[in-house]
Design an enzyme around this catalytic site. Structure first.
Site, PDB file in Angstrom:
ATOM      1  N   LEU A 102       1.190  -0.893  -0.047  1.00 36.12           N
ATOM      2  CA  LEU A 102      -0.149   0.134   0.247  1.00 36.12           C
ATOM      3  C   LEU A 102       0.851   1.194   0.115  1.00 36.12           C
ATOM      4  O   LEU A 102       2.116   1.298   0.753  1.00 36.12           O
ATOM      5  CB  LEU A 102      -0.539   0.153   1.149  1.00 36.12           C
ATOM      6  CG  LEU A 102      -1.291  -1.004   1.444  1.00 36.12           C
ATOM      7  CD1 LEU A 102      -2.803  -0.484   2.572  1.00 36.12           C
ATOM      8  CD2 LEU A 102      -2.926  -1.023   0.239  1.00 36.12           C
ATOM      9  N   ASP A 103       0.518   2.717  -0.981  1.00 38.59           N
ATOM     10  CA  ASP A 103       1.199   3.899  -1.001  1.00 38.59           C
ATOM     11  C   ASP A 103       1.600   3.917   0.476  1.00 38.59           C
ATOM     12  O   ASP A 103       0.720   4.161   1.432  1.00 38.59           O
ATOM     13  CB  ASP A 103       0.431   4.644  -1.589  1.00 38.59           C
ATOM     14  CG  ASP A 103       0.279   4.002  -2.862  1.00 38.59           C
ATOM     15  OD1 ASP A 103       1.138   2.633  -3.309  1.00 38.59           O
ATOM     16  OD2 ASP A 103      -0.292   3.879  -3.770  1.00 38.59           O
ATOM     17  N   LYS A 104       2.681   5.152   0.827  1.00 39.31           N
ATOM     18  CA  LYS A 104       2.848   5.144   1.774  1.00 39.31           C
ATOM     19  C   LYS A 104       1.527   5.933   2.568  1.00 39.31           C
ATOM     20  O   LYS A 104       0.908   6.004   3.920  1.00 39.31           O
ATOM     21  CB  LYS A 104       4.136   6.173   1.619  1.00 39.31           C
ATOM     22  CG  LYS A 104       4.102   7.223   3.159  1.00 39.31           C
ATOM     23  CD  LYS A 104       5.862   7.924   2.660  1.00 39.31           C
ATOM     24  CE  LYS A 104       5.933   8.708   3.719  1.00 39.31           C
ATOM     25  NZ  LYS A 104       7.442   9.193   4.039  1.00 39.31           N
TER      26      LYS A 104
END
Length: 226
Positions: A102-104
């Site tokens: 999952l992106d930051k």
């Protein structure tokens, strides 16, 4: 299995740490203090206790996290905080890794395991595992843009597979995709001239967030995953 190896595999501590525990009479084997770190035990039937609690052997472990934003999906990083830092003390972190990414700045469901075979099944492009994201948009989205998302869009030399879109309101959708390309959801919305302002993964295969709160971790079984 040797007692020290058993304790390490169960996440009690490193090899040096468990040897110290054994030598300091901190470990009970079948209700008796054992100071022999080389003692062979049956990892299933032998009763091993530490701090008055039985140590249960599990070769593979599974946990789900409701990820906060601000953490990168990695086991370690020199600059940023990683999702491993969100796991509480009670989680056996030995050999544990996040499955997929999952992106930051993305919230939502993230799976951790030490089961490499399962991780491959969930992330292999051939398996087509559903992932549903709640997406809040900068601009209103129309039926034409939704149709493009469902048919597949160009996200930089790659045409996405057909997706499913459920429109919640003019600026909110649920996007169901079967892939996991880098920044895929953001790129898909950019391809239809829109912008993601909030992103949360709500399902991953059979897994859902259920009634979890932000930052919560739950231990689960393999059957819950696939």
């Amino acid at each position: 299995m040797r007692l020290d190896k058993f304790l390490v595999e169960c996440g009690v501590g490193s090899r040096s740490e468990v040897k110290k525990l054994i030598s300091c009479a901190e470990i009970l084997v079948d209700k008796k203090i054992c100071k022999d770190n080389k003692k062979n035990i049956d990892e299933v039937n032998t009763v091993v206790e530490y701090k008055e609690t039985r140590v249960i052997y599990q070769e593979f472990r599974y946990y789900k996290l409701y990820k906060l934003d601000g953490y990168i999906t990695a086991t370690e990083d020199k600059k940023d905080k990683t999702v491993m830092e969100l796991l509480p003390e009670w989680v056996n972190k030995k050999d544990l890794f996040p499955v997929g990414r999952l992106d930051k700045d993305t919230e939502g469901l993230l799976l951790f395991t030490n089961d490499g075979k399962l991780a491959h099944e969930l992330t292999s492009p051939k398996k087509h595992v559903d992932k549903i994201y709640r997406v809040l948009l900068k601009e209103e989205i129309g039926e034409e843009e939704i149709k493009k998302l469902e048919e597949g869009v160009d996200i930089g030399g790659y045409i996405t597979q057909p997706a499913k879109v459920e429109k919640i309101n003019s600026k909110e959708i649920l996007l169901n995709i079967k892939e996991g390309k880098f920044h895929q959801v953001k790129k898909m919305l950019k391809a239809v001239e829109n912008e993601v302002i909030y992103l949360k993964r709500e399902t991953f295969g059979k897994l859902t967030l259920e009634d979890m709160f932000l930052g919560e971790v739950r231990e689960i079984n393999r059957e819950d995953v696939i």
